[in-house]
Scaffold this motif. Structure first.
Motif, PDB file in Angstrom:
ATOM      1  N   LEU A 220      -4.698   7.761   4.197  1.00 37.38           N
ATOM      2  CA  LEU A 220      -5.912   7.359   3.752  1.00 37.38           C
ATOM      3  C   LEU A 220      -5.784   5.606   3.380  1.00 37.38           C
ATOM      4  O   LEU A 220      -6.289   4.852   3.666  1.00 37.38           O
ATOM      5  CB  LEU A 220      -6.554   7.970   2.464  1.00 37.38           C
ATOM      6  CG  LEU A 220      -7.946   7.082   1.890  1.00 37.38           C
ATOM      7  CD1 LEU A 220      -8.945   6.884   2.805  1.00 37.38           C
ATOM      8  CD2 LEU A 220      -8.283   7.866   0.527  1.00 37.38           C
ATOM      9  N   ALA A 221      -4.796   5.420   2.714  1.00 33.60           N
ATOM     10  CA  ALA A 221      -4.190   4.259   2.216  1.00 33.60           C
ATOM     11  C   ALA A 221      -3.874   3.216   3.551  1.00 33.60           C
ATOM     12  O   ALA A 221      -4.396   2.061   3.626  1.00 33.60           O
ATOM     13  CB  ALA A 221      -3.094   4.074   1.255  1.00 33.60           C
TER      14      ALA A 221
ATOM     15  N   GLU B  27      -8.397  -1.205   8.172  1.00 28.33           N
ATOM     16  CA  GLU B  27      -9.809  -1.845   8.012  1.00 28.33           C
ATOM     17  C   GLU B  27      -9.936  -3.082   7.896  1.00 28.33           C
ATOM     18  O   GLU B  27     -10.600  -3.868   8.065  1.00 28.33           O
ATOM     19  CB  GLU B  27     -10.650  -0.715   7.345  1.00 28.33           C
ATOM     20  CG  GLU B  27     -11.922  -1.030   7.536  1.00 28.33           C
ATOM     21  CD  GLU B  27     -12.889   0.186   6.729  1.00 28.33           C
ATOM     22  OE1 GLU B  27     -13.766  -0.168   6.206  1.00 28.33           O
ATOM     23  OE2 GLU B  27     -12.516   1.400   7.104  1.00 28.33           O
ATOM     24  N   ILE B  28      -9.067  -3.523   6.473  1.00 29.17           N
ATOM     25  CA  ILE B  28      -9.085  -4.649   5.927  1.00 29.17           C
ATOM     26  C   ILE B  28      -8.625  -5.689   6.830  1.00 29.17           C
ATOM     27  O   ILE B  28      -8.916  -6.795   7.103  1.00 29.17           O
ATOM     28  CB  ILE B  28      -8.233  -4.807   4.804  1.00 29.17           C
ATOM     29  CG1 ILE B  28      -9.105  -3.854   3.532  1.00 29.17           C
ATOM     30  CG2 ILE B  28      -7.941  -6.061   4.061  1.00 29.17           C
ATOM     31  CD1 ILE B  28     -10.245  -4.241   3.355  1.00 29.17           C
TER      32      ILE B  28
ATOM     33  N   ALA C 169      -5.221   3.639   6.602  1.00 27.95           N
ATOM     34  CA  ALA C 169      -6.471   3.604   7.214  1.00 27.95           C
ATOM     35  C   ALA C 169      -7.238   2.481   6.537  1.00 27.95           C
ATOM     36  O   ALA C 169      -7.671   1.454   7.230  1.00 27.95           O
ATOM     37  CB  ALA C 169      -7.068   4.854   7.314  1.00 27.95           C
ATOM     38  N   GLN C 170      -7.161   2.282   5.269  1.00 28.66           N
ATOM     39  CA  GLN C 170      -7.806   1.223   4.296  1.00 28.66           C
ATOM     40  C   GLN C 170      -7.223  -0.103   4.880  1.00 28.66           C
ATOM     41  O   GLN C 170      -8.003  -1.051   5.034  1.00 28.66           O
ATOM     42  CB  GLN C 170      -7.899   1.735   3.060  1.00 28.66           C
ATOM     43  CG  GLN C 170      -8.748   2.861   2.555  1.00 28.66           C
ATOM     44  CD  GLN C 170      -8.449   3.228   1.315  1.00 28.66           C
ATOM     45  OE1 GLN C 170      -7.545   3.200   0.599  1.00 28.66           O
ATOM     46  NE2 GLN C 170      -9.392   3.909   0.696  1.00 28.66           N
ATOM     47  N   VAL C 171      -5.831  -0.213   4.937  1.00 24.98           N
ATOM     48  CA  VAL C 171      -5.661  -1.215   5.131  1.00 24.98           C
ATOM     49  C   VAL C 171      -5.558  -1.810   6.622  1.00 24.98           C
ATOM     50  O   VAL C 171      -5.768  -2.814   6.895  1.00 24.98           O
ATOM     51  CB  VAL C 171      -3.884  -1.356   5.169  1.00 24.98           C
ATOM     52  CG1 VAL C 171      -3.152  -2.354   5.534  1.00 24.98           C
ATOM     53  CG2 VAL C 171      -3.485  -1.059   3.417  1.00 24.98           C
TER      54      VAL C 171
ATOM     55  N   THR D 162       0.864  -1.227   0.030  1.00 21.23           N
ATOM     56  CA  THR D 162       0.031   0.211  -0.049  1.00 21.23           C
ATOM     57  C   THR D 162       0.797   1.325  -0.051  1.00 21.23           C
ATOM     58  O   THR D 162       2.019   1.060   0.260  1.00 21.23           O
ATOM     59  CB  THR D 162      -1.119   0.094   1.227  1.00 21.23           C
ATOM     60  OG1 THR D 162      -1.964   1.122   1.290  1.00 21.23           O
ATOM     61  CG2 THR D 162      -0.148   0.130   2.305  1.00 21.23           C
TER      62      THR D 162
END
Length: 79
Positions: free
Chosen positions: A14-15, A21-22, A17-19, A9
């Motif tokens: 933002l990237a 969450e995943i 935070a998305q990781v 990533t």
């Protein structure tokens, strides 16, 4: 023994935070899998002067990640 899944990533907030969450969702459905985050800056992150409309190609935010992951023998991603 936990299986390790490496995820590439960008280093942007933002990237990342998305990781995260995943990773949380993955722990719920596959607790035996450990997610290892590999983050890096891409051309789009590094070059703060060139307008996006003038950047070469369309992969300036993913090129470095794609290249790094393409060296992984068991990558579950597009080439």
């Amino acid at each position: 023994m936990k299986k390790v899944l490496r995820v590439g990533t960008r280093t942007s907030p933002l990237a990342l935070a998305q990781v995260r969450e995943i990773a949380q969702a993955l722990k719920t459905i596959a607790p035996a899998v450990e997610l290892k985050v590999v983050s890096m800056d891409t051309a789009g992150d590094i070059d703060k002067k060139t307008p996006i409309s003038e950047m070469e190609g369309t992969d300036f935010f993913t090129r470095e990640i794609d290249r790094a992951l393409s060296n992984e023998p068991d990558r579950p991603c597009r080439p």
